[in-house]
Design a protein around this motif. Structure first.
Motif, PDB file in Angstrom:
ATOM      1  N   TYR A 166     -44.389  -7.851 -30.384  1.00  0.00           N
ATOM      2  CA  TYR A 166     -45.193  -8.893 -29.765  1.00  0.00           C
ATOM      3  C   TYR A 166     -45.996  -9.643 -30.821  1.00  0.00           C
ATOM      4  N   LEU A 167     -46.069 -10.958 -30.664  1.00  0.00           N
ATOM      5  CA  LEU A 167     -46.882 -11.809 -31.525  1.00  0.00           C
ATOM      6  C   LEU A 167     -47.929 -12.461 -30.637  1.00  0.00           C
ATOM      7  N   ASN A 168     -49.188 -12.108 -30.871  1.00  0.00           N
ATOM      8  CA  ASN A 168     -50.305 -12.620 -30.066  1.00  0.00           C
ATOM      9  C   ASN A 168     -50.069 -12.388 -28.570  1.00  0.00           C
ATOM     10  N   GLY A 169     -49.510 -11.221 -28.234  1.00  0.00           N
ATOM     11  CA  GLY A 169     -49.302 -10.839 -26.839  1.00  0.00           C
ATOM     12  C   GLY A 169     -48.024 -11.351 -26.219  1.00  0.00           C
ATOM     13  N   ILE A 170     -47.220 -12.111 -26.959  1.00  0.00           N
ATOM     14  CA  ILE A 170     -45.970 -12.664 -26.426  1.00  0.00           C
ATOM     15  C   ILE A 170     -44.796 -11.961 -27.089  1.00  0.00           C
ATOM     16  N   LYS A 171     -43.875 -11.471 -26.271  1.00  0.00           N
ATOM     17  CA  LYS A 171     -42.722 -10.737 -26.786  1.00  0.00           C
ATOM     18  C   LYS A 171     -41.825 -11.664 -27.602  1.00  0.00           C
ATOM     19  N   LEU A 172     -41.425 -11.204 -28.784  1.00  0.00           N
ATOM     20  CA  LEU A 172     -40.554 -11.997 -29.643  1.00  0.00           C
ATOM     21  C   LEU A 172     -39.122 -11.977 -29.134  1.00  0.00           C
ATOM     22  N   THR A 173     -38.507 -13.146 -29.096  1.00  0.00           N
ATOM     23  CA  THR A 173     -37.092 -13.250 -28.757  1.00  0.00           C
ATOM     24  C   THR A 173     -36.300 -13.795 -29.934  1.00  0.00           C
ATOM     25  N   ARG A 174     -37.007 -14.303 -30.943  1.00  0.00           N
ATOM     26  CA  ARG A 174     -36.394 -14.816 -32.165  1.00  0.00           C
ATOM     27  C   ARG A 174     -37.453 -14.775 -33.265  1.00  0.00           C
ATOM     28  N   PRO A 175     -37.061 -14.915 -34.518  1.00  0.00           N
ATOM     29  CA  PRO A 175     -38.050 -14.883 -35.599  1.00  0.00           C
ATOM     30  C   PRO A 175     -39.108 -15.969 -35.416  1.00  0.00           C
ATOM     31  N   ARG A 176     -40.342 -15.633 -35.749  1.00  0.00           N
ATOM     32  CA  ARG A 176     -41.469 -16.573 -35.625  1.00  0.00           C
ATOM     33  C   ARG A 176     -42.264 -16.589 -36.921  1.00  0.00           C
ATOM     34  N   LYS A 177     -42.785 -17.749 -37.260  1.00  0.00           N
ATOM     35  CA  LYS A 177     -43.608 -17.926 -38.458  1.00  0.00           C
ATOM     36  C   LYS A 177     -45.034 -17.503 -38.134  1.00  0.00           C
ATOM     37  N   LEU A 178     -45.633 -16.725 -39.038  1.00  0.00           N
ATOM     38  CA  LEU A 178     -46.999 -16.251 -38.849  1.00  0.00           C
ATOM     39  C   LEU A 178     -48.001 -17.261 -39.403  1.00  0.00           C
ATOM     40  N   THR A 179     -49.125 -17.359 -38.740  1.00  0.00           N
ATOM     41  CA  THR A 179     -50.254 -18.131 -39.249  1.00  0.00           C
ATOM     42  C   THR A 179     -51.422 -17.159 -39.397  1.00  0.00           C
ATOM     43  N   PRO A 180     -52.357 -17.440 -40.310  1.00  0.00           N
ATOM     44  CA  PRO A 180     -53.478 -16.515 -40.495  1.00  0.00           C
ATOM     45  C   PRO A 180     -54.204 -16.237 -39.176  1.00  0.00           C
ATOM     46  N   GLY A 181     -54.462 -14.964 -38.943  1.00  0.00           N
ATOM     47  CA  GLY A 181     -55.125 -14.537 -37.718  1.00  0.00           C
ATOM     48  C   GLY A 181     -54.181 -14.052 -36.642  1.00  0.00           C
ATOM     49  N   ASP A 182     -52.886 -14.276 -36.795  1.00  0.00           N
ATOM     50  CA  ASP A 182     -51.907 -13.803 -35.808  1.00  0.00           C
ATOM     51  C   ASP A 182     -51.908 -12.279 -35.776  1.00  0.00           C
ATOM     52  N   VAL A 183     -51.735 -11.727 -34.574  1.00  0.00           N
ATOM     53  CA  VAL A 183     -51.688 -10.273 -34.400  1.00  0.00           C
ATOM     54  C   VAL A 183     -50.281  -9.882 -33.961  1.00  0.00           C
ATOM     55  N   VAL A 184     -49.667  -8.990 -34.740  1.00  0.00           N
ATOM     56  CA  VAL A 184     -48.332  -8.477 -34.447  1.00  0.00           C
ATOM     57  C   VAL A 184     -48.500  -7.076 -33.882  1.00  0.00           C
ATOM     58  N   ARG A 185     -47.893  -6.824 -32.695  1.00  0.00           N
ATOM     59  CA  ARG A 185     -47.966  -5.489 -32.107  1.00  0.00           C
ATOM     60  C   ARG A 185     -46.598  -4.831 -32.177  1.00  0.00           C
ATOM     61  N   VAL A 186     -46.573  -3.660 -32.791  1.00  0.00           N
ATOM     62  CA  VAL A 186     -45.369  -2.835 -32.923  1.00  0.00           C
ATOM     63  C   VAL A 186     -45.723  -1.498 -32.289  1.00  0.00           C
ATOM     64  N   GLY A 187     -45.129  -1.188 -31.136  1.00  0.00           N
ATOM     65  CA  GLY A 187     -45.527   0.021 -30.414  1.00  0.00           C
ATOM     66  C   GLY A 187     -46.962  -0.121 -29.972  1.00  0.00           C
ATOM     67  N   GLU A 188     -47.793   0.869 -30.342  1.00  0.00           N
ATOM     68  CA  GLU A 188     -49.227   0.789 -30.039  1.00  0.00           C
ATOM     69  C   GLU A 188     -50.042   0.317 -31.234  1.00  0.00           C
ATOM     70  N   THR A 189     -49.382  -0.076 -32.298  1.00  0.00           N
ATOM     71  CA  THR A 189     -50.059  -0.500 -33.521  1.00  0.00           C
ATOM     72  C   THR A 189     -50.179  -2.020 -33.559  1.00  0.00           C
ATOM     73  N   GLU A 190     -51.374  -2.488 -33.858  1.00  0.00           N
ATOM     74  CA  GLU A 190     -51.607  -3.921 -33.982  1.00  0.00           C
ATOM     75  C   GLU A 190     -51.971  -4.233 -35.426  1.00  0.00           C
ATOM     76  N   LEU A 191     -51.278  -5.231 -35.994  1.00  0.00           N
ATOM     77  CA  LEU A 191     -51.494  -5.661 -37.375  1.00  0.00           C
ATOM     78  C   LEU A 191     -51.851  -7.147 -37.375  1.00  0.00           C
ATOM     79  N   ARG A 192     -52.910  -7.492 -38.095  1.00  0.00           N
ATOM     80  CA  ARG A 192     -53.335  -8.899 -38.189  1.00  0.00           C
ATOM     81  C   ARG A 192     -52.860  -9.458 -39.536  1.00  0.00           C
ATOM     82  N   TYR A 193     -52.288 -10.651 -39.516  1.00  0.00           N
ATOM     83  CA  TYR A 193     -51.851 -11.306 -40.738  1.00  0.00           C
ATOM     84  C   TYR A 193     -52.987 -12.155 -41.279  1.00  0.00           C
ATOM     85  N   GLU A 194     -53.282 -11.968 -42.569  1.00  0.00           N
ATOM     86  CA  GLU A 194     -54.293 -12.754 -43.258  1.00  0.00           C
ATOM     87  C   GLU A 194     -53.665 -13.350 -44.501  1.00  0.00           C
ATOM     88  N   SER A 195     -54.017 -14.607 -44.786  1.00  0.00           N
ATOM     89  CA  SER A 195     -53.447 -15.255 -45.974  1.00  0.00           C
ATOM     90  C   SER A 195     -54.304 -14.971 -47.202  1.00  0.00           C
TER      91      SER A 195
END
Length: 163
Positions: A134-163
């Motif tokens: 999930y990217l910002n709560g939306i399930k990924l169906t194709r590759p997506r470009k990250l912007t600073p502050g985006d939160v990626v959820r893998v399982g129960e783990t949430e990772l925030r992307y920072e530039s």
């Protein structure tokens, strides 16, 4: 003509009309789905000759810092823990072969997601996980470009992307 034969003819006419209506609905659905696919913006990897010349002058000189992933919450990783991103893609999942191992996260797949720095930014994609990425709560169906502050959820783990 008997009353029974008239009823059979009327029934056949109704069935023919229903079949034609269903056929048109089927064709309409196909056209609608195809038109949605055409409206979605596509990322193109084809460059104009002028862009190819500009990129040809730029060469990778080795690993470069393109940002970092910071743990927001996780059953296995410490919140605030970070991972620097360079030019190499990283994989996230429960299996030991991953760059970010989530061995205690029961909702993460063995190989769950890939985060890949490219020339045009950092991209995230699901690599066939069971529960989805999930990217910002939306399930990924194709590759997506990250912007600073985006939160990626893998399982129960949430990772925030920072530039």
């Amino acid at each position: 003509m008997t009353l029974a034969s008239i009823a059979v003819e009327e029934l056949l006419l109704v069935l023919k009309i229903a079949f034609v209506v269903l056929l048109y609905l089927f064709i309409w659905r196909i056209v609608r789905t195809a038109s949605k696919d055409l409206r979605v913006p596509q990322e193109s990897f084809i460059l104009a000759p002028s862009q190819a010349n500009e990129l040809g002058a730029v060469r990778d000189v080795g690993p470069r810092n393109v940002g970092r992933l910071v743990v927001v919450s996780s059953p296995t990783l410490e919140p605030g823990e970070g991972r620097m991103l360079d030019s190499a893609p990283i994989t996230v999942g429960r299996g030991p072969q991953n760059d970010v191992t989530l061995d205690g996260d029961d909702y993460a797949s063995a190989k769950h997601a890939r985060i890949e720095p490219r020339r045009d930014g950092v991209w995230v994609e699901d690599v066939g996980s069971t529960n989805g990425t999930y990217l910002n709560g939306i399930k990924l169906t194709r590759p997506r470009k990250l912007t600073p502050g985006d939160v990626v959820r893998v399982g129960e783990t949430e990772l925030r992307y920072e530039s």
